[in-house]
Design a protein around this motif. Structure first.
Motif, PDB file in Angstrom:
ATOM      1  N   LEU A   1      59.872 -15.643 -73.547  1.00 23.13           N
ATOM      2  CA  LEU A   1      58.143 -16.869 -73.282  1.00 23.13           C
ATOM      3  C   LEU A   1      58.576 -17.241 -75.535  1.00 23.13           C
ATOM      4  O   LEU A   1      57.742 -18.053 -75.514  1.00 23.13           O
ATOM      5  N   ILE A   2      59.011 -16.046 -76.130  1.00 20.65           N
ATOM      6  CA  ILE A   2      59.016 -15.651 -77.841  1.00 20.65           C
ATOM      7  C   ILE A   2      60.017 -16.739 -77.857  1.00 20.65           C
ATOM      8  O   ILE A   2      59.479 -17.957 -78.889  1.00 20.65           O
ATOM      9  N   GLU A   3      60.820 -17.411 -77.460  1.00 24.25           N
ATOM     10  CA  GLU A   3      62.069 -17.910 -77.991  1.00 24.25           C
ATOM     11  C   GLU A   3      61.563 -18.937 -76.995  1.00 24.25           C
ATOM     12  O   GLU A   3      62.343 -20.099 -77.702  1.00 24.25           O
ATOM     13  N   ASN A   4      60.823 -19.521 -75.804  1.00 16.73           N
ATOM     14  CA  ASN A   4      60.975 -20.441 -75.487  1.00 16.73           C
ATOM     15  C   ASN A   4      60.108 -21.388 -77.258  1.00 16.73           C
ATOM     16  O   ASN A   4      59.724 -22.619 -77.003  1.00 16.73           O
TER      17      ASN A   4
ATOM     18  N   GLN B   1      58.336  -3.430 -80.048  1.00 15.52           N
ATOM     19  CA  GLN B   1      59.460  -3.917 -80.484  1.00 15.52           C
ATOM     20  C   GLN B   1      60.385  -5.223 -80.437  1.00 15.52           C
ATOM     21  O   GLN B   1      61.193  -5.666 -81.090  1.00 15.52           O
ATOM     22  N   GLN B   2      59.398  -6.074 -79.412  1.00 12.45           N
ATOM     23  CA  GLN B   2      59.742  -7.406 -79.231  1.00 12.45           C
ATOM     24  C   GLN B   2      59.225  -8.182 -80.989  1.00 12.45           C
ATOM     25  O   GLN B   2      59.573  -9.383 -81.073  1.00 12.45           O
ATOM     26  N   LEU B   3      58.039  -8.246 -81.115  1.00 11.18           N
ATOM     27  CA  LEU B   3      57.864  -8.564 -82.349  1.00 11.18           C
ATOM     28  C   LEU B   3      59.393  -8.284 -84.043  1.00 11.18           C
ATOM     29  O   LEU B   3      59.167  -8.524 -85.006  1.00 11.18           O
TER      30      LEU B   3
ATOM     31  N   ILE C   1      61.282 -15.994 -86.586  1.00 10.88           N
ATOM     32  CA  ILE C   1      60.143 -16.901 -86.516  1.00 10.88           C
ATOM     33  C   ILE C   1      60.058 -17.013 -88.496  1.00 10.88           C
ATOM     34  O   ILE C   1      59.154 -18.099 -88.260  1.00 10.88           O
ATOM     35  N   ARG C   2      60.557 -15.801 -89.531  1.00 12.72           N
ATOM     36  CA  ARG C   2      60.319 -16.671 -90.423  1.00 12.72           C
ATOM     37  C   ARG C   2      60.941 -17.504 -90.504  1.00 12.72           C
ATOM     38  O   ARG C   2      60.750 -18.403 -91.738  1.00 12.72           O
ATOM     39  N   ALA C   3      61.850 -16.866 -90.395  1.00 12.24           N
ATOM     40  CA  ALA C   3      62.886 -17.940 -91.115  1.00 12.24           C
ATOM     41  C   ALA C   3      63.169 -19.338 -90.806  1.00 12.24           C
ATOM     42  O   ALA C   3      62.905 -20.742 -91.202  1.00 12.24           O
ATOM     43  N   GLY C   4      62.168 -19.967 -89.976  1.00 13.50           N
ATOM     44  CA  GLY C   4      61.729 -21.353 -89.377  1.00 13.50           C
ATOM     45  C   GLY C   4      60.406 -21.629 -89.979  1.00 13.50           C
ATOM     46  O   GLY C   4      60.341 -22.894 -89.271  1.00 13.50           O
ATOM     47  N   GLY C   5      60.346 -20.534 -90.647  1.00 16.89           N
ATOM     48  CA  GLY C   5      59.031 -20.946 -91.525  1.00 16.89           C
ATOM     49  C   GLY C   5      56.999 -20.672 -90.702  1.00 16.89           C
ATOM     50  O   GLY C   5      56.400 -21.817 -90.882  1.00 16.89           O
ATOM     51  N   ARG C   6      57.338 -20.140 -89.428  1.00 19.15           N
ATOM     52  CA  ARG C   6      56.242 -20.087 -88.316  1.00 19.15           C
ATOM     53  C   ARG C   6      55.686 -18.687 -89.045  1.00 19.15           C
ATOM     54  O   ARG C   6      56.599 -17.343 -89.302  1.00 19.15           O
TER      55      ARG C   6
ATOM     56  N   ASP D   1      56.054 -24.801 -81.585  1.00 18.77           N
ATOM     57  CA  ASP D   1      55.574 -25.277 -83.274  1.00 18.77           C
ATOM     58  C   ASP D   1      54.648 -24.786 -83.310  1.00 18.77           C
ATOM     59  O   ASP D   1      53.546 -24.465 -82.908  1.00 18.77           O
ATOM     60  N   GLY D   2      54.517 -24.393 -84.747  1.00 21.72           N
ATOM     61  CA  GLY D   2      53.719 -23.589 -85.298  1.00 21.72           C
ATOM     62  C   GLY D   2      53.539 -22.198 -85.143  1.00 21.72           C
ATOM     63  O   GLY D   2      54.820 -21.648 -85.051  1.00 21.72           O
ATOM     64  N   ALA D   3      52.586 -21.097 -84.937  1.00 25.51           N
ATOM     65  CA  ALA D   3      52.179 -19.804 -84.888  1.00 25.51           C
ATOM     66  C   ALA D   3      52.469 -19.465 -83.989  1.00 25.51           C
ATOM     67  O   ALA D   3      51.777 -20.172 -82.462  1.00 25.51           O
ATOM     68  N   VAL D   4      53.361 -18.277 -83.354  1.00 27.54           N
ATOM     69  CA  VAL D   4      53.667 -17.570 -82.371  1.00 27.54           C
ATOM     70  C   VAL D   4      52.196 -16.623 -82.153  1.00 27.54           C
ATOM     71  O   VAL D   4      52.226 -15.130 -83.140  1.00 27.54           O
ATOM     72  N   ALA D   5      51.262 -16.990 -81.174  1.00 33.10           N
ATOM     73  CA  ALA D   5      50.555 -15.572 -80.804  1.00 33.10           C
ATOM     74  C   ALA D   5      50.490 -14.379 -79.520  1.00 33.10           C
ATOM     75  O   ALA D   5      51.054 -15.268 -78.543  1.00 33.10           O
TER      76      ALA D   5
END
Length: 413
Positions: free
Chosen positions: A321-324, A281-283, A290-295, A330-334
């Motif tokens: 945590l995702i928002e932070n 759900q969070q994804l 996230i994609r709008a920010g190029g990540r 920076d970079g990919a969020v995993a």
């Protein structure tokens, strides 16, 4: 009140002085008069005995001999049969105190004293009594003023304390005054001040937590609504609207949880839930941002985990945590899930610089932030995690790795 205390104290003192003073004056006046009368009588008896002694011895009774036996300011008259009366001193005028004694040979001795002498003695005694009464009144005024200040000053101070409480300053003063009744009132006011301070702190904390916890769902909801406005595809609109409705339900759940916690912080609603469903759900909610920010946003690790907790709270922690990571990283969020012991672990990381070295574990404290933010996000997230028996930790500062530990249901395959 101060004036009433002084007036009442003085009134009591004056009544006591009047009652005892008048009684003392009457008693002293009678005592002085009786003493003067007895003294005159005693002197008359003494003169009679002297005259009898000289007559019995055949000696002459002369005024010179008797004059030495008569007190100054008194008049004495000795009458012996067949002889001229003998007078000693000047006969007083006005009121008299007199005593007449008769001897065995027919002689008569009369001693007189002016009542003015007694009046002077009474006047001196009255002056002493009035002086003592005046000193007593002065002492009473001093003590009354002191006692009034001792009682009214604490009351004024307590009134100021109550006024401070009413004006929104709940700091207890912890002042005591040595008067049990006033100290009891001060204890009650200090206890009330502490309760009001706790209530105000709780209200401010609720407002801060509410503003922060509602911000993330509202941000996600606004992004979905923007997606709807930018597309003409009915299927896309329907899909985005469905997700938006889900986010509205989450928003309602957040509000309900905040209200419940504000009434009773110990009330929990932990249940067993599908951790994969919450993560997915969070994804889905954060992937567009996230994609709008190029990540990129990716998920890995073990699946099929069932955790114990409040789904809404867990969603809020993961969203924070995702928002932070989106805001400060920076970079990919995993997102990675794993199992350690009897706990399920959700790790969120990114490729940014991470948490500054000087912050370290303090990053979970309220108002602590390294990027000019409110400093509430991670603190609220940790509170939400701990409310259902979990915990939120910083496993690595750079690159940052945050981990949410949740209890699991039984054994996992």
């Amino acid at each position: 009140m101060r004036r009433r205390l002084i007036n009442s104290t003085l009134a009591v003192v004056l009544v006591v002085i009047a009652v005892f003073g008048i009684s003392l004056v009457i008693v002293e006046t009678r005592t002085i008069e009786n003493s003067a009368r007895e003294s005159v009588q005693s002197e008359a008896v003494r003169l009679v005995s002297i005259v009898e002694g000289r007559l019995a011895g055949g000696e002459r009774v002369e005024s010179g001999v008797l004059r030495q036996q008569v007190t100054t300011d008194r008049y004495a008259r000795v009458e012996i049969p067949g002889r001229a009366p003998i007078e000693i001193g000047s006969r007083p005028e006005g009121g008299l105190i007199s005593s007449t004694e008769t001897g065995e040979h027919g002689e008569t001795v009369r001693v007189e004293e002016s009542r003015a002498t007694v009046s002077k003695e009474v006047g001196r005694t009255l002056l002493v009594i009035l002086t003592v009464a005046l000193l007593a009144v002065i002492a009473a005024v001093f003590l009354a003023v002191r006692q009034a200040n001792r009682l009214t000053a604490p009351l004024t101070d307590l009134a100021e304390t109550a006024e401070r409480l009413g004006s929104g300053d709940p700091r207890p003063r912890h002042r005591r005054y040595g008067v049990p009744e006033l100290d009891r009132v001060a204890d009650v006011l200090d206890a009330s001040a502490e309760r009001i301070a706790r209530m105000l702190t709780a209200e401010r904390r609720l407002a801060a937590d509410a503003s922060h916890q509602l911000r993330t769902p509202l941000t996600a909801l606004s992004m979905r609504l923007e997606e709807i406005t930018l597309t003409d595809d009915p299927d896309t609109v329907k899909e985005e609207a469905t997700i938006a409705l889900t986010q509205v339900e989450r928003l309602t759940d957040v509000v309900q949880r905040l209200l419940t916690n504000s009434r009773d912080p110990k009330t929990g609603s932990a249940v067993t839930f599908d951790l994969d469903e919450v993560i997915q759900q969070q994804l889905d909610e954060w992937r567009p941002a996230i994609r709008a920010g190029g990540r990129a946003l990716a998920r890995s690790g073990k699946q099929g985990l069932r955790a114990v907790g409040t789904p809404g709270a867990v969603s809020q922690v993961i969203a924070t945590l995702i928002e932070n990571s989106l805001t400060h990283g920076d970079g990919a969020v995993a997102l990675r899930t794993r199992v350690t012991g009897n706990q399920a672990v959700v790790e969120v990381s990114d490729e940014g610089p991470g948490v500054p070295t000087d912050l370290g574990a303090r990053v979970f404290e309220r108002t602590v932030s390294g990027r000019n933010s409110t400093g509430l996000g991670l603190a609220v997230a940790r509170d939400l995690a701990e409310a259902d028996g979990g915990r939120l930790e910083l496993l690595q500062q750079s690159p940052p790795v945050f981990a949410l530990f949740l209890s699991m249901e039984g054994e996992q395959d």
